[in-house]
Motif scaffolding. Sequence first.
Motif, PDB file in Angstrom:
ATOM      1  N   ASP A  27       0.827  -1.207   0.000  1.00 38.71           N
ATOM      2  CA  ASP A  27       0.000   0.000   0.000  1.00 38.71           C
ATOM      3  C   ASP A  27       0.861   1.258   0.000  1.00 38.71           C
ATOM      4  OD1 ASP A  27      -2.720   1.340   0.405  1.00 38.71           O
ATOM      5  OD2 ASP A  27      -1.595   2.114   2.108  1.00 38.71           O
ATOM      6  N   ILE A  28       1.896   1.267   0.842  1.00 36.30           N
ATOM      7  CA  ILE A  28       2.786   2.434   0.905  1.00 36.30           C
ATOM      8  C   ILE A  28       3.530   2.615  -0.414  1.00 36.30           C
ATOM      9  CG2 ILE A  28       4.834   3.399   2.039  1.00 36.30           C
ATOM     10  CD1 ILE A  28       2.271   3.547   3.694  1.00 36.30           C
ATOM     11  N   LYS A  29       3.974   1.506  -0.984  1.00 35.25           N
ATOM     12  CA  LYS A  29       4.699   1.572  -2.256  1.00 35.25           C
ATOM     13  C   LYS A  29       3.817   2.153  -3.360  1.00 35.25           C
ATOM     14  CE  LYS A  29       7.202  -1.328  -5.585  1.00 35.25           C
ATOM     15  NZ  LYS A  29       7.594  -2.723  -5.944  1.00 35.25           N
ATOM     16  N   MET A 213       3.058   5.784  10.574  1.00 32.62           N
ATOM     17  CA  MET A 213       4.210   6.665  10.434  1.00 32.62           C
ATOM     18  C   MET A 213       4.445   7.017   8.973  1.00 32.62           C
ATOM     19  SD  MET A 213       8.014   5.851  11.984  1.00 32.62           S
ATOM     20  CE  MET A 213       7.456   5.922  13.686  1.00 32.62           C
ATOM     21  N   CYS A 214       4.375   5.992   8.116  1.00 35.01           N
ATOM     22  CA  CYS A 214       4.659   6.206   6.692  1.00 35.01           C
ATOM     23  C   CYS A 214       3.598   7.063   6.017  1.00 35.01           C
ATOM     24  CB  CYS A 214       4.767   4.865   5.972  1.00 35.01           C
ATOM     25  SG  CYS A 214       6.249   3.919   6.390  1.00 35.01           S
ATOM     26  N   LYS A 215       2.400   7.129   6.597  1.00 33.00           N
ATOM     27  CA  LYS A 215       1.325   7.917   6.006  1.00 33.00           C
ATOM     28  C   LYS A 215       1.264   9.342   6.539  1.00 33.00           C
ATOM     29  CE  LYS A 215      -2.117   5.105   6.817  1.00 33.00           C
ATOM     30  NZ  LYS A 215      -3.521   4.628   6.772  1.00 33.00           N
ATOM     31  N   LYS A 216       2.090   9.629   7.534  1.00 31.46           N
ATOM     32  CA  LYS A 216       2.133  10.991   8.058  1.00 31.46           C
ATOM     33  C   LYS A 216       2.673  11.932   6.982  1.00 31.46           C
ATOM     34  CE  LYS A 216       0.836  10.718  12.460  1.00 31.46           C
ATOM     35  NZ  LYS A 216      -0.124  11.614  13.124  1.00 31.46           N
ATOM     36  N   GLY A 217       2.014  13.090   6.828  1.00 31.08           N
ATOM     37  CA  GLY A 217       2.389  14.016   5.767  1.00 31.08           C
ATOM     38  C   GLY A 217       3.845  14.420   5.780  1.00 31.08           C
TER      39      GLY A 217
END
Length: 241
Positions: A27-29, A213-217
């Motif tokens: 998802d992050i990728k 964490m990875c979705k934090k702006g």
Amino acid sequence: MNEHSKVLEYVDEFKFLSGSYFSYLQDIKDRYKLDELDARLTTFAKCCNVFSNTFLSLQHFEYNLKRDSWYMEFNNIRIKEGDKLHYAKEYFMFTKLSCQLIYFSSIESGLRNILRALDPKACNKGNAEFESVYLALLIRLNLREYKPVLDLLRCTRNTIHNNGVYFNPNKEGEEILFKGNTYNFKNGEPIKYVTFDFLIGCFTEVGHMLYKMCKKGRLSSVPFILDPYKDYSVDDIKDIH
């Protein structure tokens, strides 16, 4: 219930963990179009590999180390029952310690890389004691609620150096409240609650933390974070998660 009697449950739980972390990674990728060399992805990938190797080791414990025929086929020895139980017990402990230690190393290196990307000068360029590194990161990303689980992993990891006994030259002890339970670490005293159930609970919580964490702006806006320790392709985990 004895941990040895729950091995197949642990196999399923580690398979589930590997799948969850892989879903986070994918998802992050896709969401941020990250390169596979990016430390945000490789941190998830390394953890997936830890989980996969753990459930494979637990399957070996369950299906091979308990069978007399396995010792005869691969080692050409007739194993005594007492020796077989001893080897299985020691292998189980080895698997658990390896899982705990390699997972922690993966998380530690990943969080250090992320902090360096967010604030290159913080915590002696990310080289300070790990506690100060993850606290600085949690503060910057407004995720302080995850400090207890990282404290737990840090303290339990440190006991590995002393055969399960807690020692801290800078503190008399630590008390950590996590998920309604209090965990006490006292200098010179062993800890006895690091079971696979305990580790799986911690790993689940850290997975949630990494994903948030990875979705934090402030972090998602960083185009690329190099993982200098990467030595495999993220694509390599697709067939084993």
